[in-house]
Write an enzyme that holds these catalytic residues in place. Sequence first.
Site, mmCIF file in Angstrom:
data_model
loop_
_atom_site.group_PDB
_atom_site.id
_atom_site.type_symbol
_atom_site.label_atom_id
_atom_site.label_comp_id
_atom_site.label_asym_id
_atom_site.label_seq_id
_atom_site.Cartn_x
_atom_site.Cartn_y
_atom_site.Cartn_z
ATOM 1 N N HIS A 1 0.821 -1.202 0.000
ATOM 2 C CA HIS A 1 0.000 0.000 0.000
ATOM 3 C C HIS A 1 0.864 1.264 0.000
ATOM 4 O O HIS A 1 1.575 1.542 0.963
ATOM 5 C CB HIS A 1 -0.895 -0.031 1.240
ATOM 6 C CG HIS A 1 -1.818 1.117 1.377
ATOM 7 N ND1 HIS A 1 -1.725 2.031 2.406
ATOM 8 C CD2 HIS A 1 -2.869 1.512 0.613
ATOM 9 C CE1 HIS A 1 -2.680 2.930 2.291
ATOM 10 N NE2 HIS A 1 -3.390 2.637 1.202
ATOM 11 N N ARG A 2 0.828 1.976 -1.122
ATOM 12 C CA ARG A 2 1.713 3.143 -1.325
ATOM 13 C C ARG A 2 3.176 2.746 -1.168
ATOM 14 O O ARG A 2 4.005 3.525 -0.704
ATOM 15 C CB ARG A 2 1.350 4.288 -0.376
ATOM 16 C CG ARG A 2 -0.130 4.678 -0.425
ATOM 17 C CD ARG A 2 -0.478 5.756 0.573
ATOM 18 N NE ARG A 2 -1.921 5.761 0.822
ATOM 19 C CZ ARG A 2 -2.542 6.478 1.753
ATOM 20 N NH1 ARG A 2 -1.839 7.289 2.522
ATOM 21 N NH2 ARG A 2 -3.848 6.400 1.920
ATOM 22 N N GLU B 1 1.293 -0.469 -4.903
ATOM 23 C CA GLU B 1 0.136 0.382 -5.201
ATOM 24 C C GLU B 1 0.589 1.813 -5.439
ATOM 25 O O GLU B 1 1.356 2.364 -4.644
ATOM 26 C CB GLU B 1 -0.863 0.338 -4.050
ATOM 27 C CG GLU B 1 -2.171 1.028 -4.373
ATOM 28 C CD GLU B 1 -2.671 1.922 -3.249
ATOM 29 O OE1 GLU B 1 -3.828 2.355 -3.340
ATOM 30 O OE2 GLU B 1 -1.909 2.202 -2.304
ATOM 31 N N ASP C 1 -0.895 5.607 -6.171
ATOM 32 C CA ASP C 1 -1.972 6.595 -6.302
ATOM 33 C C ASP C 1 -1.511 7.673 -7.273
ATOM 34 O O ASP C 1 -0.402 8.205 -7.130
ATOM 35 C CB ASP C 1 -2.275 7.228 -4.944
ATOM 36 C CG ASP C 1 -2.761 6.215 -3.927
ATOM 37 O OD1 ASP C 1 -3.763 5.546 -4.212
ATOM 38 O OD2 ASP C 1 -2.131 6.097 -2.863
ATOM 39 N N HIS D 1 -0.961 10.452 -2.896
ATOM 40 C CA HIS D 1 -2.296 10.069 -2.452
ATOM 41 C C HIS D 1 -3.212 11.271 -2.282
ATOM 42 O O HIS D 1 -4.341 11.285 -2.761
ATOM 43 C CB HIS D 1 -2.222 9.298 -1.135
ATOM 44 C CG HIS D 1 -3.567 8.942 -0.588
ATOM 45 N ND1 HIS D 1 -4.258 9.765 0.279
ATOM 46 C CD2 HIS D 1 -4.362 7.861 -0.805
ATOM 47 C CE1 HIS D 1 -5.426 9.217 0.571
ATOM 48 N NE2 HIS D 1 -5.516 8.057 -0.068
ATOM 49 N N GLU E 1 -3.935 3.481 -9.241
ATOM 50 C CA GLU E 1 -5.222 4.060 -8.865
ATOM 51 C C GLU E 1 -5.389 5.440 -9.496
ATOM 52 O O GLU E 1 -4.568 6.337 -9.280
ATOM 53 C CB GLU E 1 -5.361 4.183 -7.350
ATOM 54 C CG GLU E 1 -6.700 4.790 -6.954
ATOM 55 C CD GLU E 1 -6.953 4.817 -5.462
ATOM 56 O OE1 GLU E 1 -7.882 5.520 -5.039
ATOM 57 O OE2 GLU E 1 -6.214 4.128 -4.723
ATOM 58 N N LYS F 1 -6.816 8.676 -9.111
ATOM 59 C CA LYS F 1 -7.382 9.492 -8.031
ATOM 60 C C LYS F 1 -8.114 10.690 -8.631
ATOM 61 O O LYS F 1 -7.559 11.426 -9.449
ATOM 62 C CB LYS F 1 -6.276 9.998 -7.105
ATOM 63 C CG LYS F 1 -5.424 8.914 -6.470
ATOM 64 C CD LYS F 1 -6.163 8.177 -5.391
ATOM 65 C CE LYS F 1 -6.391 9.030 -4.169
ATOM 66 N NZ LYS F 1 -7.049 8.273 -3.064
ATOM 67 N N ASP G 1 0.480 -1.842 4.619
ATOM 68 C CA ASP G 1 1.701 -1.036 4.690
ATOM 69 C C ASP G 1 2.917 -1.888 5.036
ATOM 70 O O ASP G 1 4.046 -1.424 4.924
ATOM 71 C CB ASP G 1 1.557 0.045 5.774
ATOM 72 C CG ASP G 1 0.428 1.026 5.491
ATOM 73 O OD1 ASP G 1 0.004 1.129 4.325
ATOM 74 O OD2 ASP G 1 -0.031 1.690 6.441
#
Length: 305
Positions: A56-57, A83, A85, A98, A165, A167, A288
Amino acid sequence: MFKKLLQPLRITRLYFYALHLMLLLALTSVIVLLSGHRFDFPSLFFPKEGIVTVAHRGASGYAPECTLASYRLGVRMKADYIEIDLQETKDGQLVAMHDKTVNRTTNGTGRVKNMTLAELQSLDAGSWFNDKYPIYAREEYASERVPTLREIFEAFGKNTRYMLETKDPEEYPGMEEKLWALVEEFDLKAHVAVQSFSKESLVKIRSWDKDVPLFQLLWYNRTARISQAMLTEIGGYANGIGVNYLRIDESYVHKVKASGLLIYPYTVNYQVNMENTVNWGVDGVHTDFPDRFREVIAELDNGEV
């Protein structure tokens, strides 16, 4: 001679198993050809490897989120996806960020879309992490900058997979076209999945590629509920959903999976929650701490938990 011909044919065990394996592969190929769907052979023969780990990120529990440092750690920890964003700068560059503003994760202030790439990349995107998480602080994080999607693709190429993603795509007309142009330029169609809260964004990408995995993101402020009608609608353009873990339960997971959709909860960082997601039968997890999640999977497989 005739006596030898009348003797029973002796078949070795190795030959027996090899023959059956070939028959199984042939039957599977016929099914795939008739169905017209892409088939995931590793998932067929190694089902325990089917739970996907999404960094995640990046491995953002250990390094400043949405930076090359965080993505490097995610790759090093063998996450299945990193991932990313995506926001867009004033001069039309796709960058990993993000938030709509740079306030939280840099030493600057302002909205991403009001800054040029040069202005954005002049900011320090790592020192905030060192201040907030001193246990994981590293001096070199202070030199981290906000990377572009191009720079991320250049850094990792086909050595990982990317959960991209879109955004706020309604604020960035043409974002999907720019994203997909980069995917094609780097020949990464087989290495990307795309997620978004925007149905329109996903439908647009589906019109360009029928095979790319797409995930409809959902957010719940209270206990999650989802209708069969909504699941059917999502199944018309996406492969699965991403949903905030703290609002779902086992029955929700089973309902989603029974509809034929994948489910990747986010963001799962504590061991007990990781164990729950695995036991509920989720298909993937955003975390994370990708190394911790992989350890939990291994421990559950070995009966240690």
